[in-house]
Design an enzyme around this catalytic site. Structure first.
Site, PDB file in Angstrom:
ATOM      1  N   ASN A  81       0.801  -1.218   0.000  1.00  0.00           N
ATOM      2  CA  ASN A  81       0.000   0.000   0.000  1.00  0.00           C
ATOM      3  C   ASN A  81       0.840   1.277   0.000  1.00  0.00           C
ATOM      4  O   ASN A  81       0.336   2.350   0.294  1.00  0.00           O
ATOM      5  CB  ASN A  81      -0.966  -0.006   1.189  1.00  0.00           C
ATOM      6  CG  ASN A  81      -1.733  -1.305   1.277  1.00  0.00           C
ATOM      7  OD1 ASN A  81      -1.506  -2.104   2.184  1.00  0.00           O
ATOM      8  ND2 ASN A  81      -2.593  -1.543   0.307  1.00  0.00           N
ATOM      9  N   ILE A  89       1.005   6.832   0.232  1.00  0.00           N
ATOM     10  CA  ILE A  89       0.393   5.779   1.046  1.00  0.00           C
ATOM     11  C   ILE A  89      -1.081   5.644   0.706  1.00  0.00           C
ATOM     12  O   ILE A  89      -1.798   6.642   0.621  1.00  0.00           O
ATOM     13  CB  ILE A  89       0.533   6.116   2.551  1.00  0.00           C
ATOM     14  CG1 ILE A  89       2.000   6.316   2.916  1.00  0.00           C
ATOM     15  CG2 ILE A  89      -0.093   5.024   3.406  1.00  0.00           C
ATOM     16  CD1 ILE A  89       2.214   7.001   4.245  1.00  0.00           C
ATOM     17  N   CYS A  90      -1.520   4.414   0.498  1.00  0.00           N
ATOM     18  CA  CYS A  90      -2.943   4.185   0.253  1.00  0.00           C
ATOM     19  C   CYS A  90      -3.596   3.783   1.565  1.00  0.00           C
ATOM     20  O   CYS A  90      -3.464   2.648   2.016  1.00  0.00           O
ATOM     21  CB  CYS A  90      -3.127   3.084  -0.788  1.00  0.00           C
ATOM     22  SG  CYS A  90      -4.847   2.750  -1.142  1.00  0.00           S
ATOM     23  N   LEU A  91      -4.256   4.719   2.175  1.00  0.00           N
ATOM     24  CA  LEU A  91      -4.867   4.464   3.479  1.00  0.00           C
ATOM     25  C   LEU A  91      -6.148   5.296   3.534  1.00  0.00           C
ATOM     26  O   LEU A  91      -6.110   6.506   3.304  1.00  0.00           O
ATOM     27  CB  LEU A  91      -3.879   4.883   4.593  1.00  0.00           C
ATOM     28  CG  LEU A  91      -4.280   4.640   6.036  1.00  0.00           C
ATOM     29  CD1 LEU A  91      -4.568   3.168   6.291  1.00  0.00           C
ATOM     30  CD2 LEU A  91      -3.190   5.117   6.984  1.00  0.00           C
TER      31      LEU A  91
END
Lengths: 157, 312
Positions: A81, A89-91
């Protein structure tokens, strides 16, 4: 603008207070700009990131805390991620699930949790995601560990 | 170092185009900041079309909207017009329920100068603060939003200064730095109430979204732009002790023949639920002397959106 500044100042004071309570996170505000922060976070134990120290860069928008801070890894990390090149960041909480109930400190905690529990189904690093999705946990871990050693640990000697 | 070369990845059939390094380079040009810029550009475009809170319009404007639409809706609007005179639209940005509630409530206080109500809601706001503290929220995460709401509340009643004008209330409701902060205040209050009485809300949330109470609050209550459902309305109404009437304008028709417009009154649960534990201390001795006949806040619900309705 004024509201975000006031809020960040409160966070700054809170960070000073919490320093001891959360030894895995070192959050530092830029000397001259309260909208720029960096953090050093410790790789969680029992993960391929254990023993590594990772640097995060925070850029806080003027509409904070109604809008989330932008956060990216400055330290190279092999994680499904996290974008391998940009550190993006994939959050969810950094995007549509953001709310002012989060703080810079709790965002760091959420990122540490993401390091320990990757979500390979929404990958920014497809190679890393594919390893996990195909069940090659050992392959993933050795790659991640290698990059932790290369990029997130002090050089020996 | 280029990791693409090192891992033998079997290209998946459906995403094989995505895997090529060139494509990845293209994607890496799109950063979060670009996405957010685009998103805010879209919001600004919407903002130009409709303010957070619109002007009061006669109900006939609603009729005009459906001129060539469903006959059931036109019939229902006719029924509505017997009781209601005007509508005030709010922007469909996912915050419309909270925004409608904000304006409707403050406008009512401004017009009624109901000091007793102001004192009553202040007590409830104080309880909401304690609820959040009890749930472990750090004060600094919510206090600015609470303070801004109290400021708005005090500005519409006669205190040391004369209340603000009706026009000023509209200006503030359209000012993002006020309007969004008050919406966020309501979101905190709603989330706190749901979590405090999680046993009560759990089955409703499960039926609605198949999420835990905690997940629901984190993903569907606290983030701006998340739409409201009956769970949110119930929680906000209970927490602040303000009854809300929601009038439903949809295509459903009664089998019995005659067209009628359904409404539902959200009447606050009597104070201090036994299920609540975190809100301990100083229970309200005031057993709600006036079991509110008709809510002064009336919202018009059309699937996916809330606006404000005005009685005749």
């Amino acid at each position: 603008m004024q509201a975000s500044r006031a809020r960040l100042f409160k966070e700054y004071k809170e960070v000073q207070r919490e320093k001891v309570a959360d030894p895995d996170i070192q959050l530092v505000c830029d000397d001259s700009n309260i909208f720029k922060w960096t953090a050093l976070i410790k790789g969680p134990s029992e993960t391929p990131y254990e023993g590594g120290v990772f640097q995060l860069a925070f850029s806080v928008p003027e509409q904070y805390p109604l809008q989330p801070p932008q956060v990216r890894f400055l330290t190279k990390i092999f994680h499904p991620n996290v974008h391998f090149k940009t550190g993006e960041i994939c959050l969810d909480i950094l995007k549509n699930a953001w709310s002012p109930a989060w703080t810079l400190q709790s965002v760091c905690r959420a990122i540490i949790a993401l390091m320990a529990h990757p979500e390979p189904d929404s990958p920014l690093n497809c190679d890393s995601g594919n390893l996990l999705r195909s069940g090659d946990v050992r392959g993933f871990q050795s790659m991640a560990k290698m990059y932790t050693r290369l990029a997130a640990m002090p050089k020996k000697g | 170092m280029e990791n693409q070369d090192e891992i033998p990845v079997e290209p998946e059939t459906e995403s094989s185009t995505f895997i090529s390094a060139y494509e990845a380079d293209d994607w890496s040009n799109y950063k979060d900041s670009d996405v957010m810029l685009q998103q805010s550009a879209i919001f600004e475009e919407d903002a130009a079309k409709s303010p957070f809170v619109g002007d009061k319009e006669p109900l006939s404007s609603l009729e005009a909207e459906y001129k060539s639409g469903s006959p059931i809706l036109l019939e229902k609007i006719k029924v509505l017009s017997e009781q209601y005179a005007a509508i005030r639209r709010t922007r469909g940005d996912g915050n419309c329920f909270f925004r409608s509630f904000m304006f409707s409530y403050l406008e009512h206080i401004l017009e009624s100068q109901d000091i007793a109500e102001v004192e009553r809601i202040k007590t409830n706001v104080e309880k909401c603060k304690k609820t959040l503290q009890g749930l472990g929220y750090a004060d600094f995460t919510f206090e600015d939003f609470f303070a801004l709401f109290i400021e708005q509340l005090e500005s519409v009643v006669t205190g040391n200064e004369a209340p603000i004008s009706h026009d000023e209330l509209i200006v503030r409701s359209r000012d993002q730095s006020v309007s969004d902060y008050v919406v966020m205040f309501f979101r905190f209050v709603t989330s706190g109430e749901i979590r405090k009485r999680s046993e009560f809300f759990e089955p409703f949330i499960f039926g609605l979204a198949n999420l835990t109470v905690e997940q629901f609050c984190k993903t569907s209550v606290e983030p701006m732009g998340e739409e409201s459902d009956h769970v949110h309305i119930t929680a906000l109404s209970d927490a602040l002790g303000v009854p809300i009437r929601v009038v439903y304008l949809d295509r459903s028709s009664c089998d019995t023949g005659g067209i009628s417009v359904n409404h539902h009154d959200f009447v606050p649960a009597s104070d201090d639920n036994d299920t609540s534990s975190s809100a301990a201390g100083g229970s309200d001795p005031n057993p709600n002397p006036n079991p509110n006949p008709i809510p002064f806040i009336v919202l018009l619900y059309r699937p996916g959106h809330y606006d404000i309705l005005y009685r005749k």
